[in-house]
Design an enzyme around this catalytic site. Structure first.
Site, PDB file in Angstrom:
ATOM      1  N   ARG A  13       5.945  -3.573 -12.043  1.00 45.69           N
ATOM      2  CA  ARG A  13       6.970  -3.869 -11.029  1.00 45.69           C
ATOM      3  C   ARG A  13       7.983  -4.887 -11.561  1.00 45.69           C
ATOM      4  O   ARG A  13       9.147  -4.863 -11.178  1.00 45.69           O
ATOM      5  CB  ARG A  13       6.329  -4.356  -9.734  1.00 45.69           C
ATOM      6  CG  ARG A  13       5.433  -5.577  -9.885  1.00 45.69           C
ATOM      7  CD  ARG A  13       4.761  -5.941  -8.580  1.00 45.69           C
ATOM      8  NE  ARG A  13       3.741  -6.955  -8.765  1.00 45.69           N
ATOM      9  CZ  ARG A  13       3.515  -7.940  -7.912  1.00 45.69           C
ATOM     10  NH1 ARG A  13       4.240  -8.059  -6.813  1.00 45.69           N
ATOM     11  NH2 ARG A  13       2.554  -8.810  -8.143  1.00 45.69           N
ATOM     12  N   SER A  40       7.663  -8.800  -3.748  1.00 47.78           N
ATOM     13  CA  SER A  40       6.742  -7.828  -4.320  1.00 47.78           C
ATOM     14  C   SER A  40       7.441  -6.846  -5.250  1.00 47.78           C
ATOM     15  O   SER A  40       6.854  -6.359  -6.211  1.00 47.78           O
ATOM     16  CB  SER A  40       6.034  -7.060  -3.193  1.00 47.78           C
ATOM     17  OG  SER A  40       5.199  -7.921  -2.447  1.00 47.78           O
ATOM     18  N   GLU A  61      11.693   1.475   7.066  1.00 49.67           N
ATOM     19  CA  GLU A  61      11.829   2.259   5.839  1.00 49.67           C
ATOM     20  C   GLU A  61      12.597   3.565   6.054  1.00 49.67           C
ATOM     21  O   GLU A  61      13.370   3.984   5.176  1.00 49.67           O
ATOM     22  CB  GLU A  61      10.439   2.566   5.264  1.00 49.67           C
ATOM     23  CG  GLU A  61       9.698   1.338   4.763  1.00 49.67           C
ATOM     24  CD  GLU A  61       8.890   0.619   5.841  1.00 49.67           C
ATOM     25  OE1 GLU A  61       8.171  -0.333   5.500  1.00 49.67           O
ATOM     26  OE2 GLU A  61       8.980   1.041   7.021  1.00 49.67           O
ATOM     27  N   ASP A 120      -5.786  -4.868  -0.781  1.00 45.35           N
ATOM     28  CA  ASP A 120      -5.143  -4.452   0.469  1.00 45.35           C
ATOM     29  C   ASP A 120      -5.781  -3.212   1.070  1.00 45.35           C
ATOM     30  O   ASP A 120      -5.571  -2.912   2.241  1.00 45.35           O
ATOM     31  CB  ASP A 120      -3.644  -4.205   0.248  1.00 45.35           C
ATOM     32  CG  ASP A 120      -2.881  -5.507   0.074  1.00 45.35           C
ATOM     33  OD1 ASP A 120      -3.500  -6.576   0.152  1.00 45.35           O
ATOM     34  OD2 ASP A 120      -1.652  -5.448  -0.151  1.00 45.35           O
TER      35      ASP A 120
END
Length: 317
Positions: A13, A40, A61, A120
């Site tokens: 990322r 993130s 989104e 998560d």
């Protein structure tokens, strides 16, 4: 046999974030949108340098995809950023109708894909996204293997006209590809030549494939390793050339075997050169909470699983 080493681990990322920042300096049409996950997605440097070219959409989104599609009409090149789960499953209808159907020049950039999202848990660990996106007509699907390749891919897709799904991850993984590499959409990278078995890997599993090949070599097994960073369009010429030489294949991916890289390879081979194949992928299951390392071990997504698959497929030649 070529030896691959690394001196550091970095998250893919961050490769996206650094690639986006570079694009901000070189391409004035690039704009960025985010669904409340700037940290993130590593987008802060782009924002600091280009505050008028960034749009914080919030936890909306579907709206983000619609806005991105609209921005292309004015000649902008929008890069959307959120988790892979929210980049695909949550907004599939918007992507299909507003982006894919009309071939809009939107770059859907998806972080935290697969099991290595980790703690998560299953609700965020999407393992179906490659399948969802590759089924959309005209959608390019890219899944790079390390920081350098992710940065190169991010820069490259800005020059491609049409919708792209760029998938990357959360954890720090070995950086072993070149900093100055040329990223060619749809062109596989032959990492190592061999004659007994082909291992075709994508994303985080490429490094595991390299290490598996080293261990197999010690057992006297000659392994060809191919990095398929572009799952759609698939580099069929590279796959066929390798399979004609080795006669069997293992595919490795951090994704469900249903709909992923392995199924794309199997479909192509069944139509052109039927070949024994083993799949290293999740087996029609959701994930669970845990460390990335433990999850990859439990679900069979590491070098040990690749070695077992290679030894199994060799018996089927």
């Amino acid at each position: 046999m070529k030896k691959y080493t690394y001196t550091e681990k970095k998250d893919t990322r961050s490769g996206f974030g650094d690639g986006l920042t570079e694009l901000g300096r070189t391409n004035p049409n690039v704009v960025a949108l985010c669904a409340d996950l700037v940290g993130s997605l590593k987008m802060q440097d782009f924002i600091d340098e280009n505050p008028d070219r960034f749009f914080q959409i919030g936890i909306a989104e579907a709206n983000m995809m619609g806005i991105a599609a609209g921005l292309t009409i004015g000649g902008k090149i929008p890069f959307t950023g959120t988790f892979a789960n929210f980049s695909t499953g949550r907004v599939y209808d918007q992507i299909r109708q507003s982006i894919a159907y009309s071939g809009k020049n939107v770059k859907i950039c998806a972080s935290h894909a697969g099991l290595t999202l980790g703690e998560d848990g299953a609700t965020h660990q999407i393992l179906e996204d490659i399948g969802l996106m590759k089924m959309l007509p005209g959608m390019v699907v890219i899944n790079p293997c390390d920081y350098n390749q992710t940065k190169a891919a991010t820069i490259a897709i800005a020059e491609y006209e049409g919708p792209v799904y760029l998938r990357f991850g959360r954890p720090k993984v070995p950086v072993f590809t070149a900093t100055d590499q040329e990223f060619k959409i749809g062109k596989a990278v032959l990492l190592q030549q061999g004659t007994d078995v082909t291992i075709i890997a994508t994303g985080h599993l490429v490094w595991e494939a390299i290490k598996a090949a080293e261990e197999l070599q010690e057992k006297g097994i000659s392994v060809e390793v191919i990095n398929i960073h572009t799952i759609k369009p698939l580099d069929e010429d590279a796959i066929l050339a390798s399979i004609r030489k080795t006669g069997c294949v293992v595919t490795a991916e951090e994704h469900n075997y249903l709909g992923g890289l392995g199924e794309s390879v199997a479909g192509f081979l069944s139509r052109n050169h039927p070949t024994p194949q083993e799949f290293v992928a999740t087996q029609d299951t959701f994930g669970e909470s845990g460390t990335p390392e433990k999850l990859m071990e439990k679900y069979g997504l590491n070098r040990n699983a690749i070695i077992k698959a290679a030894e199994k497929v060799l018996k089927r030649k």
